[in-house]
Scaffold this active site. Structure first.
Site, PDB file in Angstrom:
ATOM      1  N   ARG A 159       0.892  -1.176   0.000  1.00 14.33           N
ATOM      2  CA  ARG A 159       0.000   0.000   0.000  1.00 14.33           C
ATOM      3  C   ARG A 159       0.916   1.207   0.000  1.00 14.33           C
ATOM      4  O   ARG A 159       1.681   1.409   0.962  1.00 14.33           O
ATOM      5  CB  ARG A 159      -0.898  -0.017   1.234  1.00 14.33           C
ATOM      6  CG  ARG A 159      -1.670   1.260   1.451  1.00 14.33           C
ATOM      7  CD  ARG A 159      -2.802   1.101   2.424  1.00 14.33           C
ATOM      8  NE  ARG A 159      -3.886   0.324   1.847  1.00 14.33           N
ATOM      9  CZ  ARG A 159      -5.098   0.217   2.376  1.00 14.33           C
ATOM     10  NH1 ARG A 159      -5.395   0.838   3.498  1.00 14.33           N
ATOM     11  NH2 ARG A 159      -6.023  -0.508   1.782  1.00 14.33           N
ATOM     12  N   HIS A 186      -7.231   0.689  -6.641  1.00 17.66           N
ATOM     13  CA  HIS A 186      -7.356  -0.248  -5.520  1.00 17.66           C
ATOM     14  C   HIS A 186      -7.897  -1.575  -6.083  1.00 17.66           C
ATOM     15  O   HIS A 186      -9.033  -1.956  -5.824  1.00 17.66           O
ATOM     16  CB  HIS A 186      -8.307   0.358  -4.479  1.00 17.66           C
ATOM     17  CG  HIS A 186      -8.240  -0.301  -3.137  1.00 17.66           C
ATOM     18  ND1 HIS A 186      -7.335  -1.302  -2.819  1.00 17.66           N
ATOM     19  CD2 HIS A 186      -8.985  -0.098  -2.002  1.00 17.66           C
ATOM     20  CE1 HIS A 186      -7.524  -1.670  -1.573  1.00 17.66           C
ATOM     21  NE2 HIS A 186      -8.520  -0.963  -1.052  1.00 17.66           N
ATOM     22  N   GLN A 189      -9.608  -4.446  -4.011  1.00 20.36           N
ATOM     23  CA  GLN A 189     -10.949  -4.080  -3.538  1.00 20.36           C
ATOM     24  C   GLN A 189     -11.991  -4.425  -4.607  1.00 20.36           C
ATOM     25  O   GLN A 189     -13.041  -5.012  -4.315  1.00 20.36           O
ATOM     26  CB  GLN A 189     -10.995  -2.578  -3.223  1.00 20.36           C
ATOM     27  CG  GLN A 189     -12.358  -2.076  -2.783  1.00 20.36           C
ATOM     28  CD  GLN A 189     -12.734  -2.576  -1.396  1.00 20.36           C
ATOM     29  OE1 GLN A 189     -11.969  -2.446  -0.462  1.00 20.36           O
ATOM     30  NE2 GLN A 189     -13.922  -3.158  -1.259  1.00 20.36           N
ATOM     31  N   ASP A 281     -17.663   5.873  -1.401  1.00 17.31           N
ATOM     32  CA  ASP A 281     -16.410   5.795  -0.644  1.00 17.31           C
ATOM     33  C   ASP A 281     -16.262   7.126   0.094  1.00 17.31           C
ATOM     34  O   ASP A 281     -17.010   8.087  -0.168  1.00 17.31           O
ATOM     35  CB  ASP A 281     -15.237   5.558  -1.621  1.00 17.31           C
ATOM     36  CG  ASP A 281     -13.896   5.378  -0.930  1.00 17.31           C
ATOM     37  OD1 ASP A 281     -13.877   5.165   0.303  1.00 17.31           O
ATOM     38  OD2 ASP A 281     -12.861   5.454  -1.628  1.00 17.31           O
ATOM     39  N   CYS A 320     -16.490   0.428   0.347  1.00 16.07           N
ATOM     40  CA  CYS A 320     -15.257  -0.340   0.571  1.00 16.07           C
ATOM     41  C   CYS A 320     -14.845  -0.341   2.035  1.00 16.07           C
ATOM     42  O   CYS A 320     -14.099  -1.219   2.454  1.00 16.07           O
ATOM     43  CB  CYS A 320     -14.145   0.219  -0.304  1.00 16.07           C
ATOM     44  SG  CYS A 320     -13.836   1.973  -0.025  1.00 16.07           S
ATOM     45  N   ARG A 348     -12.815  -9.700   0.834  1.00 18.72           N
ATOM     46  CA  ARG A 348     -11.396  -9.340   0.653  1.00 18.72           C
ATOM     47  C   ARG A 348     -10.533 -10.556   0.983  1.00 18.72           C
ATOM     48  O   ARG A 348      -9.561 -10.844   0.293  1.00 18.72           O
ATOM     49  CB  ARG A 348     -10.998  -8.172   1.576  1.00 18.72           C
ATOM     50  CG  ARG A 348     -11.765  -6.869   1.388  1.00 18.72           C
ATOM     51  CD  ARG A 348     -11.517  -6.222   0.036  1.00 18.72           C
ATOM     52  NE  ARG A 348     -10.131  -5.892  -0.220  1.00 18.72           N
ATOM     53  CZ  ARG A 348      -9.472  -4.833   0.286  1.00 18.72           C
ATOM     54  NH1 ARG A 348     -10.097  -3.976   1.056  1.00 18.72           N
ATOM     55  NH2 ARG A 348      -8.202  -4.620  -0.012  1.00 18.72           N
TER      56      ARG A 348
HETATM   57  N1  NVA Z   1     -10.374   6.036  -1.185  1.00 16.92           N
HETATM   58  C1  NVA Z   1      -9.987   5.557   0.112  1.00 16.92           C
HETATM   59  C2  NVA Z   1     -10.073   4.087   0.148  1.00 16.92           C
HETATM   60  C3  NVA Z   1      -9.727   3.457   1.471  1.00 16.92           C
HETATM   61  C4  NVA Z   1      -9.833   1.974   1.426  1.00 16.92           C
HETATM   62  C5  NVA Z   1      -8.591   6.045   0.448  1.00 16.92           C
HETATM   63  O1  NVA Z   1      -7.725   6.006  -0.436  1.00 16.92           O
HETATM   64  O2  NVA Z   1      -8.354   6.463   1.568  1.00 16.92           O
HETATM   65  N1   CP Z   2     -11.183  -1.099   1.997  1.00 15.34           N
HETATM   66  C1   CP Z   2      -9.918  -1.097   2.456  1.00 15.34           C
HETATM   67  O1   CP Z   2      -8.939  -1.197   1.705  1.00 15.34           O
HETATM   68  O2   CP Z   2      -9.838  -1.018   3.804  1.00 15.34           O
HETATM   69  P1   CP Z   2      -8.480  -0.829   4.635  1.00 15.34           P
HETATM   70  O3   CP Z   2      -8.000   0.560   4.398  1.00 15.34           O
HETATM   71  O4   CP Z   2      -8.899  -1.075   6.055  1.00 15.34           O
HETATM   72  O5   CP Z   2      -7.490  -1.847   4.156  1.00 15.34           O
END
Ligand code: NVA
Ligand code: CP
Length: 361
Positions: A159, A186, A189, A281, A320, A348
């Site tokens: 990540r 992502h 997801q 989201d 998500c 997931r």
């Molecule tokens: N769009 C959000 C998704 C988190 C899973 C972010 O990037 O923070």
């Molecule tokens: N949806 C998702 O990726 O959640 P986290 O940020 O908890 O991994």
């Protein structure tokens, strides 16, 4: 000598308390036996034969389009079979001796824990590497980090704050690299979300998935993975918050091949009509700091009960997670009967296990 108790068997019913206070009944007090459990000593459990495609072996998932449409469907099939095995308690330790490196530059609940638990359930090991755990923090380059880790582990999930870093990791690691979220997309997801849609509706082709809010990383992956698999994807968002133009073009190409449609609109109410699934989201993603302007621009795209009422009666609500109740979605919607957000979160686990198995088999 007490009978051995094997793992994966239901525990015996506890002895009723009354048998101890009525000595004349001469009930056998098995409390000592119930407090012990014999571990090991037997041969390893036999694993059911599990046949999978080897097309993803050694490959990475950085961009959504790294996996072809038929490979996505194949992964969903593997994920569904692994889910059933997991729910039945059937051992599926098909990756003994394999190690997953997990680089996380942002926090995570679902992605981190589902990959870590999933690797354990597959018989492998995961090594979590947070922001303070690597020499990356002290300036070691991404390329050097990738080359070193690639000599220790069999795959890497990362990540990253900047998408270019996951691209570089994949370029230099020499082992499969999985994008566990970047500022651009992502993809894992979207795989779990397609699995959830397939479970709910039986098939993906022709479903109407409508995403409300920021045209962010999650929207990008839904556009690409959805269009690839025949889902009609609409993104309803204000001007200035649309998904990147190159992604919309790519999604249109995928949709042309699958027979789906791609729509980007600022008309929230029109978008909701005929929706099978309404998705949103957070309005402010990790690493974004313009929250005040976003709150104003994105407020009209909040998913409300009224918006849900415009969709098909059997429509589901998706997110998500993590969510901010009453910010991007009304609490009554996300906590209501149409919400499938925790099924998405569960999937997931199964989707990630499918990916790991097919990449490392
Ligand atoms: N769009 C959000 C998704 C988190 C899973 C972010 O990037 O923070
Ligand atoms: N949806 C998702 O990726 O959640 P986290 O940020 O908890 O991994």
């Amino acid at each position: 000598m007490p009978e051995p108790v094997f793992l994966n068997q239901p525990a015996p019913e506890p002895v009723a308390q009354s048998s101890r206070v009525l000595p004349d009944l001469r009930a056998v007090d098995r409390s000592e036996e119930l407090q012990s459990k014999s571990l090991g000593g037997s041969t390893a459990p036999a694993l059911r034969t599990f046949t999978i495609s080897t097309r993803l072996r050694g490959r990475s998932l950085v961009e959504d389009v790294d996996i072809a449409p038929d490979e996505i469907l194949d992964l969903l099939d593997t994920a569904g079979r692994l889910k059933r095995m997991h729910h039945r308690g059937e051992p599926h330790t098909y990756l003994p001796g394999k190690t997953l490196g997990m680089i996380f530059q942002h926090p995570s609940t679902r992605t981190r824990v589902s990959f870590e638990a999933g690797m354990a359930q597959l018989g492998g090991t995961a090594v979590y590497l947070g922001v303070n755990d690597l020499q990356l923090k002290r300036g070691e380059t991404v390329a050097d980090t990738a080359q070193v880790l690639g000599r220790y582990v069999d795959a890497i999930v990362a990540r990253v704050v900047r998408h270019e870093h996951i691209v570089e990791l994949a370029q230099f690691a020499g082992v499969p690299v999985i994008n566990g979220l970047s500022d651009r997309n992502h993809p894992t997801q979207a795989l779990a979300d397609l699995q959830t849609l397939q479970e709910r509706f039986g098939s993906l082709k022709g479903l109407n998935l409508v995403y409300f809010g920021d045209g962010n990383n999650v929207a990008v992956s839904l556009l690409l993975a959805g269009a690839a698999t025949g889902v009609n994807v609409t993104v309803a968002c204000p001007v200035g918050y649309q998904p990147p133009a190159d992604i919309v073009t790519q999604a249109n190409w995928l949709a042309a091949a699958s027979g789906a449609t791609v729509t980007v609109t600022d008309d929230a109410e029109a978008a909701a009509e005929q929706a099978d699934a309404i998705y949103t989201d957070v309005h402010v993603s990790m690493g974004q700091d313009d929250s005040a302007a976003r709150a104003v621009a994105l407020a009209p795209y909040k998913v409300t009960r009224r918006l849900m009422s415009l969709a098909k009666p059997e429509a589901i609500f998706m997110h998500c997670l993590p969510m901010h109740r009453d910010e991007e979605v009304e609490a009554a919607v996300v906590d209501g009967p149409q919400s499938v957000v925790f099924d998405q979160a569960e999937n997931r686990l199964h989707a990630h296990k499918a990916l790991l198995l097919q990449m490392l088999c």
